[in-house]
Scaffold this active site. Structure first.
Site, PDB file in Angstrom:
ATOM      1  N   ALA A 181       0.811  -1.218   0.000  1.00  0.00           N
ATOM      2  CA  ALA A 181       0.000   0.000   0.000  1.00  0.00           C
ATOM      3  C   ALA A 181       0.844   1.268   0.000  1.00  0.00           C
ATOM      4  O   ALA A 181       0.424   2.299  -0.543  1.00  0.00           O
ATOM      5  CB  ALA A 181      -0.942  -0.003   1.209  1.00  0.00           C
TER       6      ALA A 181
ATOM      7  N   HIS B 268       3.704   1.746  -1.626  1.00  0.00           N
ATOM      8  CA  HIS B 268       4.056   2.002  -3.024  1.00  0.00           C
ATOM      9  C   HIS B 268       2.856   2.537  -3.809  1.00  0.00           C
ATOM     10  O   HIS B 268       2.981   3.478  -4.597  1.00  0.00           O
ATOM     11  CB  HIS B 268       4.551   0.720  -3.698  1.00  0.00           C
ATOM     12  CG  HIS B 268       5.808   0.163  -3.124  1.00  0.00           C
ATOM     13  ND1 HIS B 268       5.829  -0.979  -2.354  1.00  0.00           N
ATOM     14  CD2 HIS B 268       7.093   0.578  -3.216  1.00  0.00           C
ATOM     15  CE1 HIS B 268       7.071  -1.242  -2.005  1.00  0.00           C
ATOM     16  NE2 HIS B 268       7.858  -0.312  -2.511  1.00  0.00           N
TER      17      HIS B 268
ATOM     18  N   MET C 220       5.106   0.442   6.602  1.00  0.00           N
ATOM     19  CA  MET C 220       5.030  -0.628   5.609  1.00  0.00           C
ATOM     20  C   MET C 220       6.352  -0.740   4.863  1.00  0.00           C
ATOM     21  O   MET C 220       6.950   0.256   4.466  1.00  0.00           O
ATOM     22  CB  MET C 220       3.890  -0.364   4.634  1.00  0.00           C
ATOM     23  CG  MET C 220       2.524  -0.561   5.247  1.00  0.00           C
ATOM     24  SD  MET C 220       1.223  -0.549   3.994  1.00  0.00           S
ATOM     25  CE  MET C 220      -0.199  -0.897   5.034  1.00  0.00           C
ATOM     26  N   SER C 221       6.798  -1.973   4.678  1.00  0.00           N
ATOM     27  CA  SER C 221       8.070  -2.243   4.011  1.00  0.00           C
ATOM     28  C   SER C 221       8.029  -3.634   3.415  1.00  0.00           C
ATOM     29  O   SER C 221       7.430  -4.555   4.001  1.00  0.00           O
ATOM     30  CB  SER C 221       9.230  -2.143   5.014  1.00  0.00           C
ATOM     31  OG  SER C 221      10.429  -2.642   4.448  1.00  0.00           O
TER      32      SER C 221
END
Length: 281
Positions: free
Chosen positions: A36, A38, A187-188
């Site tokens: 999400a 990206h 997020m990663s």
């Protein structure tokens, strides 16, 4: 409908056609395994451009000898579906041979001094050299009006902005806000390396960043704030590379001065997973 392109001449033909129509073009560079965070960058790009190209290329020159290049997750079909859903027009999938026609050992490399040498540059020597080299090539391939990068990799954003100024790229650089899980974890793509036991612990990074910001805004001595952040993270099971307070240009602030704007940055390992995060204030 999104078009997947693997041939550079085809990509240039598409962009040239857009140019003839007077359309504004955006580039969102990625290494794939998209989430999400990206997709939010693509949506931001759509606000600033008529057409969006997103590249997926796992760049070998930005990985160190003991890093995770070979095991870095590759999910091309899911990436394409997600990009199409958020309105990306072209998915650019260059090969290593397209990006490095003379090979990675003989390629021309770009280096941005000073800002590349600190923080991530200390722990990942050569990383930003690889980043700048591949981003400059993507700029020359796509010729975008706008390029969007996530703020989770804040130092990368600063490095690229300096490169764009120094090399006079006629490109507007936008930073997209960090997208977080419900517990605050940024997020990663590397979050999937975390074990079930490590995943809840990982959110301590964000809580520590909040504590750092609050302490600085309350007049705390920067060195004391940083030392407390390291202690807190180590107590939570992390091996800390750095936990620092910096000015927005990553310069070191002077204690007793008002930091505005400023940023707290953390890089730490939890088990075998290295996580980075930051919080602007």
């Amino acid at each position: 409908m999104i078009e997947t392109v693997t041939d550079l001449s085809r990509l240039r033909g598409i962009v040239a056609d857009w140019r003839r129509q007077g359309l504004r073009v955006a580039l969102v560079p990625t290494m794939g395994n998209l989430h999400a965070g990206h997709f939010s960058l693509v949506m931001l790009a759509r606000h600033y451009a008529d057409r969006v190209v997103s590249s997926v290329f796992v760049n070998p020159t930005q990985f160190g000898p003991h890093e995770d290049f070979r095991r870095y997750p590759r999910t091309p079909e899911a990436d394409m579906r997600g990009l199409e859903h958020v309105g990306c027009d072209v998915l650019w999938l260059p090969s290593v041979e397209t990006m490095y026609p003379l090979g990675t050992e003989r390629t021309v490399r770009l280096f941005v001094p000073c800002v590349s040498d600190v923080l991530e540059g200390t722990f990942r020597p050569g990383h930003f050299e690889g980043v700048c080299t591949v981003v400059a090539r993507l700029f020359n391939q796509v010729l975008p009006d706008v390029a969007v990068f996530g703020k989770k990799d804040y130092q990368q954003l600063v490095v690229i902005r300096q490169m764009v100024v120094d090399l006079a790229f006629p490109i507007e650089i936008l930073g997209g806000c960090i997208v977080r899980e419900s517990d605050g974890l940024a997020m990663s793509s590397r979050n999937q390396y975390l074990s079930m036991q490590e995943r809840p612990q990982a959110a301590e990074i964000h809580r520590t960043l909040i504590a750092m910001r609050d302490a600085v805004m309350s007049g705390g001595v920067h060195a004391d704030v940083e030392a407390e952040a390291v202690r807190r993270l180590e107590a939570a099971g992390f091996q800390v590379d750095y936990a620092v307070i910096r000015l927005s240009d990553l310069g070191e602030p002077i204690d007793g001065t008002v930091i505005s704007p400023g940023i707290a940055l953390v890089a730490a390992r939890l088990g075998n997973t290295r996580l980075i995060d930051n919080l602007e204030f």
